[in-house]
Design a protein around this motif. Structure first.
Motif, short mmCIF file in Angstrom:
data_model
loop_
_atom_site.label_atom_id
_atom_site.label_comp_id
_atom_site.label_asym_id
_atom_site.label_seq_id
_atom_site.Cartn_x
_atom_site.Cartn_y
_atom_site.Cartn_z
N SER A 210 0.83 -1.20 0.00
CA SER A 210 0.00 0.00 0.00
C SER A 210 0.87 1.26 0.00
CB SER A 210 -0.93 0.01 1.22
OG SER A 210 -0.17 -0.05 2.42
N GLU B 84 -1.84 4.22 0.16
CA GLU B 84 -3.21 3.87 -0.25
C GLU B 84 -4.12 3.89 0.97
OE1 GLU B 84 -5.44 0.53 -3.02
OE2 GLU B 84 -3.69 -0.03 -1.83
N GLU B 85 -5.21 4.61 0.86
CA GLU B 85 -6.20 4.67 1.93
C GLU B 85 -7.55 4.19 1.40
OE1 GLU B 85 -6.44 8.52 3.63
OE2 GLU B 85 -4.46 8.40 4.62
N LEU B 86 -8.28 3.48 2.26
CA LEU B 86 -9.58 2.94 1.88
C LEU B 86 -10.67 3.90 2.31
CD1 LEU B 86 -9.06 -0.80 2.91
CD2 LEU B 86 -8.68 0.27 0.66
N GLU B 87 -11.59 4.17 1.40
CA GLU B 87 -12.72 5.04 1.70
C GLU B 87 -13.89 4.20 2.16
OE1 GLU B 87 -13.45 7.31 -1.82
OE2 GLU B 87 -12.04 8.89 -1.23
N ILE C 32 -16.48 -0.90 2.04
CA ILE C 32 -15.39 -0.12 1.47
C ILE C 32 -15.76 0.27 0.04
CG2 ILE C 32 -12.95 -0.15 0.82
CD1 ILE C 32 -12.47 -2.14 3.04
N SER D 77 -10.53 2.94 -3.01
CA SER D 77 -9.24 3.29 -2.40
C SER D 77 -8.64 4.47 -3.15
CB SER D 77 -8.28 2.10 -2.43
OG SER D 77 -7.96 1.76 -3.76
#
Length: 376
Positions: free
Chosen positions: A172, A201-204, A210, A213
């Motif tokens: 990530s 990388e961030e997950l929304e 989810i 990303s």
């Protein structure tokens, strides 16, 4: 019985005749040449044409008469191999130093930037980095984003699957590097700077749902920059043990290293509490860490020529969207000059437009803010 005896004699005679005939035919097709050498005559000596030279044996293939044993000969050959290695394509760099100023590091090499460019460029190529920008004239090289696989969590299951399907796991984290070559303060020396930019990388959405990303910037890693400088030094011939034991960073000074002065009547000014030489180096590293496109620079005049597009709006986009830009985004890019002026023990930094006039827009203040965050 006499009849059978006569018949057998008849067949034996036929077989004998056929065998003799066969041998005669075989001898005609494949004659016996085992005695031909006795008829051979000395050949005429081959003459070399007058416009050609004869080839001599290489000295490395000749064993000297004074070699008393095979071990002596092997020892001499090993010494010759060491001499050959020292004069290869990448000779050992003499006088190479890893220098440090607080949290800023750089590599000092012997030779001009033009002379060392090809060798330091090979460092990135041999390590599999894709180069997206390189300009030997300005001494800037920038790599593409690369997956940081060292950040993948390790474990028994990961190690087992990774032996067969290593790409089954992805990181990530993404990293890219910018290398900048500057002429050193001493004649025929080059200062090599390597700066890092990172994405995460961030997950929304929440844990149950989810949506997508996105890739967002993460702070530059000075320790990773130092590690790359050490790897470059070893690539150029430095001792790996000495590089491994070199200090990575020094204690940061507690005092403020820079101040941002904002006034309604005067242009905003970034005051760096360092002499001109150190401030020039510090501002250059800050520009690289932020990701400014440095098109040119003039150290004697104290000017960095940069292209700038709104960093804040750019950072809100995803990782893939930043790889491509529309015509509107490109047209919004403007050229600025970052001017450094010596002021006693300090150095003042101001923003000028492309024509060299004072810039007092909100964009100029934003540029100074970005530099201030890296320098304070």
């Amino acid at each position: 019985m006499p009849y059978l005896y006569n018949l057998s004699k008849y067949f034996v005679s036929i077989l004998l005749a056929v065998s003799l005939a066969g041998c005669s035919v075989v001898n005609k097709i494949f004659p016996d040449r085992s005695e031909d050498y006795k008829k051979a005559k000395p050949a005429v000596r081959l003459e070399v044409p007058p416009d050609m030279n004869t080839t001599t044996l290489s000295d490395s293939l000749i064993v000297n008469d004074d070699s008393t044993s095979l071990s002596d000969y092997d020892a001499r050959q090993q010494q010759e191999s060491v001499k050959t290695a020292d004069t290869g394509v990448l000779p050992v760099q003499e006088g190479m130093l890893l220098k440090r100023d607080r949290d800023r590091h750089w590599l000092l090499l012997q030779g001009t930037p033009d002379a060392v460019w090809s060798r330091v460029r090979d460092f990135w190529m041999e390590r599999g980095f894709l180069i997206v920008q390189e300009d030997p004239a300005t001494g800037i090289l920038e790599t593409d984003w690369a997956e940081n696989r060292s950040s993948i969590p390790q474990g028994p299951i990961r190690n087992l699957i990774g032996k067969v399907f290593d790409n089954a796991y992805s990181s990530s984290y993404r990293d890219k590097f910018r290398m900048r070559l500057e002429r050193g303060e001493e004649q025929d020396t080059t200062e090599v700077f390597i700066t890092h930019q990172g994405m995460e990388e961030e997950l929304e959405g929440d844990a149950d749902q989810i949506r997508a990303s996105v890739w967002v910037p993460r702070p530059a890693d000075p320790e990773l920059e130092v590690e790359k400088l050490k790897q470059l030094a070893v690539f150029l011939g430095a001792d790996a043990g000495l590089m491994a034991n070199a200090e990575k960073s020094s204690q940061l000074a507690s005092e403020q290293r820079a101040n941002l002065l904002i006034s309604e009547s005067e242009p905003a000014t970034l005051v760096v509490h360092e002499d001109y030489s150190r401030a020039w180096r510090s501002v250059g590293i800050a520009l690289d860490r932020v990701g400014f496109a440095v098109e040119d620079r003039n150290r004697s005049d104290g000017v960095y020529y940069v292209s700038y597009r709104d960093v804040e709006s750019k950072n809100k986009k995803g990782f893939l969207s930043r790889l491509f830009s529309t015509h509107d985004e490109e047209s919004a890019t403007r050229q600025y000059q970052i001017k450094l002026t010596e002021d006693g023990a300090d150095t003042r930094t101001n923003i000028l437009n492309a024509e060299g006039e004072s810039e007092q827009s909100t964009t100029a203040l934003r540029i100074l803010n970005l530099l201030y965050e890296k320098l304070k």
